[in-house]
Scaffold this motif. Structure first.
Motif, mmCIF file in Angstrom:
data_model
loop_
_atom_site.group_PDB
_atom_site.id
_atom_site.type_symbol
_atom_site.label_atom_id
_atom_site.label_comp_id
_atom_site.label_asym_id
_atom_site.label_seq_id
_atom_site.Cartn_x
_atom_site.Cartn_y
_atom_site.Cartn_z
ATOM 1 N N GLU A 128 2.883 -5.098 2.283
ATOM 2 C CA GLU A 128 1.721 -4.846 1.393
ATOM 3 C C GLU A 128 2.370 -5.281 0.079
ATOM 4 N N MET A 129 3.575 -4.711 -0.233
ATOM 5 C CA MET A 129 3.959 -5.279 -1.556
ATOM 6 C C MET A 129 4.132 -6.782 -1.702
ATOM 7 N N HIS A 130 4.438 -7.644 -1.112
ATOM 8 C CA HIS A 130 4.559 -9.004 -0.923
ATOM 9 C C HIS A 130 3.099 -9.620 -1.056
ATOM 10 N N GLU A 131 2.238 -9.024 -0.242
ATOM 11 C CA GLU A 131 0.726 -9.402 -0.325
ATOM 12 C C GLU A 131 0.101 -9.293 -1.612
ATOM 13 N N MET A 132 0.538 -8.003 -2.309
ATOM 14 C CA MET A 132 -0.074 -7.706 -3.645
ATOM 15 C C MET A 132 0.477 -8.546 -4.516
ATOM 16 N N ILE A 133 1.697 -8.737 -4.633
ATOM 17 C CA ILE A 133 2.487 -9.745 -5.373
ATOM 18 C C ILE A 133 1.470 -10.923 -5.467
ATOM 19 N N GLU A 134 1.473 -11.757 -4.096
ATOM 20 C CA GLU A 134 0.636 -13.029 -4.285
ATOM 21 C C GLU A 134 -0.558 -12.690 -4.738
ATOM 22 N N ARG A 135 -1.378 -11.807 -4.471
ATOM 23 C CA ARG A 135 -2.627 -11.666 -4.886
ATOM 24 C C ARG A 135 -2.555 -11.679 -6.463
ATOM 25 N N LEU A 136 -1.670 -10.696 -7.076
ATOM 26 C CA LEU A 136 -1.626 -10.638 -8.406
ATOM 27 C C LEU A 136 -1.513 -12.115 -9.121
ATOM 28 N N ASP A 137 -0.634 -12.860 -8.404
ATOM 29 C CA ASP A 137 -0.118 -14.065 -8.790
ATOM 30 C C ASP A 137 -1.404 -15.132 -8.792
ATOM 31 N N ARG A 138 -2.234 -15.031 -7.859
ATOM 32 C CA ARG A 138 -3.340 -15.891 -7.576
ATOM 33 C C ARG A 138 -4.435 -15.293 -8.659
ATOM 34 N N GLU A 139 -4.685 -14.168 -8.786
ATOM 35 C CA GLU A 139 -5.491 -13.786 -9.737
ATOM 36 C C GLU A 139 -5.014 -14.247 -11.350
ATOM 37 N N LEU A 140 -3.865 -14.068 -11.469
ATOM 38 C CA LEU A 140 -3.638 -14.510 -12.729
ATOM 39 C C LEU A 140 -3.895 -16.260 -12.905
ATOM 40 N N GLU A 141 -3.520 -16.703 -11.855
ATOM 41 C CA GLU A 141 -3.616 -18.318 -12.012
ATOM 42 C C GLU A 141 -5.337 -18.728 -12.137
ATOM 43 N N GLU A 142 -5.878 -17.777 -11.372
ATOM 44 C CA GLU A 142 -7.288 -17.951 -11.533
ATOM 45 C C GLU A 142 -7.862 -17.636 -12.848
ATOM 46 N N GLU A 150 -13.111 -0.014 -8.226
ATOM 47 C CA GLU A 150 -13.973 -1.338 -8.232
ATOM 48 C C GLU A 150 -13.870 -2.034 -9.207
ATOM 49 N N LYS A 151 -13.737 -1.485 -10.428
ATOM 50 C CA LYS A 151 -13.392 -2.322 -11.729
ATOM 51 C C LYS A 151 -12.506 -2.933 -11.939
ATOM 52 N N TYR A 152 -11.167 -1.926 -11.680
ATOM 53 C CA TYR A 152 -10.038 -2.493 -11.757
ATOM 54 C C TYR A 152 -8.959 -2.318 -10.343
ATOM 55 N N PRO A 153 -9.480 -3.189 -9.425
ATOM 56 C CA PRO A 153 -8.856 -3.185 -8.087
ATOM 57 C C PRO A 153 -7.224 -3.385 -8.233
ATOM 58 N N ALA A 154 -6.698 -4.240 -9.164
ATOM 59 C CA ALA A 154 -5.257 -4.524 -9.218
ATOM 60 C C ALA A 154 -4.560 -3.350 -9.876
ATOM 61 N N TRP A 155 -5.327 -2.601 -10.614
ATOM 62 C CA TRP A 155 -4.666 -1.461 -11.177
ATOM 63 C C TRP A 155 -4.563 -0.296 -10.117
ATOM 64 N N ALA A 156 -5.498 -0.013 -9.350
ATOM 65 C CA ALA A 156 -5.544 0.910 -8.395
ATOM 66 C C ALA A 156 -4.337 0.640 -7.118
ATOM 67 N N ALA A 157 -4.067 -0.605 -7.155
ATOM 68 C CA ALA A 157 -3.125 -1.355 -5.991
ATOM 69 C C ALA A 157 -1.620 -0.844 -6.650
ATOM 70 N N LEU A 158 -1.730 -1.357 -7.962
ATOM 71 C CA LEU A 158 -0.221 -1.236 -8.442
ATOM 72 C C LEU A 158 0.164 0.654 -8.335
ATOM 73 N N GLN A 159 -0.991 1.551 -8.729
ATOM 74 C CA GLN A 159 -0.741 2.682 -8.531
ATOM 75 C C GLN A 159 -0.223 3.285 -7.095
ATOM 76 N N ALA A 160 -0.881 2.709 -6.225
ATOM 77 C CA ALA A 160 -0.694 2.860 -4.877
ATOM 78 C C ALA A 160 0.678 2.649 -4.561
ATOM 79 N N ILE A 161 1.137 1.339 -5.101
ATOM 80 C CA ILE A 161 2.547 1.061 -4.834
ATOM 81 C C ILE A 161 3.721 2.080 -5.396
#
Length: 400
Positions: free
Chosen positions: A8-22, A64-75
């Motif tokens: 889950e952590m690796h997936e989250m990191i990858e997703r954050l990287d993709r979001e940053l690049e996008e 819903e507005k900040y899904p990345a924040w919610a994911a970081l808190q869950a980690i």
């Protein structure tokens, strides 16, 4: 941590990287508008992303507005974490605040870690020691010492706790305890030069402190003996002291000692700024501060040293024999034209005093009470209308 959590952590990191690049790619490239990055604002724009933001948005709980924040808190805080894992997470958070010198926030994080009730003593000892370090930097030395004492109970060989305990004791001037903490630490790290130097300093200060304490005790003993001799001299002359209005001598356990304390309190002079107090001279005679009051002009004279064998006439000659007082506009106050009275406070009576009488004899009169450690007398001019009026208004004038 389980394999699924790592995935889950690796997936989250990858997703954050993709979001940053996008997000970076989405910024204007050719015709910059007012929202485009510039050499001056790119850092501020970058910090808006959760990966770099130092503070969350106010409505961060909106998943819903900040899904990345919610994911970081869950980690960071997973409800499935063990008490030990949660305690260590709060420890790491506290360490982060500590490195940033945010010591108050650090103490809160370490406290939250302790509240997880981890069953491992070494974890709790670290949390206590770290919290003690934060309190130490906040100047809360007693609280810091309390924490390291608890840490030492959990882990007696915890070097950092022992070191912090020694430093706390030094700040609190508990030098003997500082030596003890250093000795315990040196048993674990006998070659530590810093601790050896700290112990030597603590031992030197301890000896100096003990010397000062012995000196203070000797001085206190000496003063007590002097006070006792003074009270005995006063009692032997039959002089009565006016006790403070708020005095309470009802304690039957030690009435004599209580009375002595009250009598010493009653010897505090009316004018403490002068430093004048009754004392015994080298011949065992009492020397008093004395107050002369002139009600006609609302004036006073304060005599700092009035020997008990001196007569009132002696002081009146010295004060009025050769020159007139500045306030005596009519020249009525002369040694042979002054009458002196004292007040019997219990009956509100005035008693006339013979000028040839010594202070010792006056104060030994059973009707006299020394108030606030300062005998006082009322001085009036003879054959004067003011004196007649004053005496008429006074209650029952009696001539000694």
């Amino acid at each position: 941590m389980a394999a699924s959590r790592k995935e889950e952590m690796h997936e989250m990191i990858e997703r954050l990287d993709r979001e940053l690049e996008e997000w970076v790619e989405s910024r204007p490239k050719r015709k910059p508008d007012k929202d485009a990055w510039t050499p001056d604002n790119w850092e501020e724009e970058m910090k808006k992303h959760p990966a770099f933001c130092s503070e969350p948005p106010e409505d961060v709980d909106n998943a819903e507005k900040y899904p990345a924040w919610a994911a970081l808190q869950a980690i960071k805080y997973d409800e499935g974490d063990t008490p030990e894992e949660k305690a260590l997470q709060f420890k790491d958070e506290g360490n982060h605040y500590f490195k940033m010198k945010l010591y108050k926030k650090a103490t809160i994080a370490y406290t939250l870690g302790l509240q997880q009730k981890c069953e491992k003593p070494e974890v709790n000892a670290i949390l206590l020691t770290n919290r003690a370090a934060a309190h130490f930097h906040l100047g809360n030395n007693r609280t810091s010492l309390s924490d390291v004492t608890k840490a030492k109970e959990l882990k007696p060989d915890h070097v950092k706790a022992l070191n912090r305990g020694a430093l706390c004791c030094m700040e609190l001037k508990q030098f003997a305890n500082a030596v003890t903490w250093c000795d315990e630490l040196l048993r674990l790290t006998p070659e530590d030069k810093n601790i050896q130097q700290l112990r030597a300093k603590a031992d030197k200060l301890k000896r100096s402190q003990e010397k000062d304490r012995r000196k203070a005790q000797a001085q206190e003993k000496k003063q007590k003996a002097q006070h006792n001799r003074l009270l005995q001299a006063i009692k032997s002359r039959g002089i009565q002291l006016q006790m403070p209005d708020n005095a309470d001598s009802s304690d039957e356990d030690d009435v004599a000692e209580s009375m002595d304390r009250l009598q010493l309190a009653s010897l505090e002079a009316s004018f403490p700024s002068t430093g004048a107090k009754v004392y015994l001279d080298e011949n065992g005679c009492l020397v008093w501060p004395v107050m002369f009051m002139y009600p006609e002009y609302m004036e006073t004279d304060f005599i700092q040293e009035f020997h008990e064998e001196s007569r009132l006439a002696d002081h009146l000659d010295a004060m009025f024999g050769s020159q007139r007082a500045p306030w005596d506009v009519e020249g009525k106050y002369k040694p042979d034209s002054i009458e002196v009275y004292f007040e019997e406070t219990s009956k509100s009576k005035l008693h006339k005093v013979t000028l040839e009488t010594t202070l010792k004899d006056i104060l030994s009169d059973s009707r006299y009470r020394v108030l606030a450690g300062t005998p006082s007398f009322i001085l009036l001019p003879k054959a004067c209308r003011f004196t007649e009026e004053y005496l008429r208004k006074a209650a029952d004038v009696a001539v000694s």
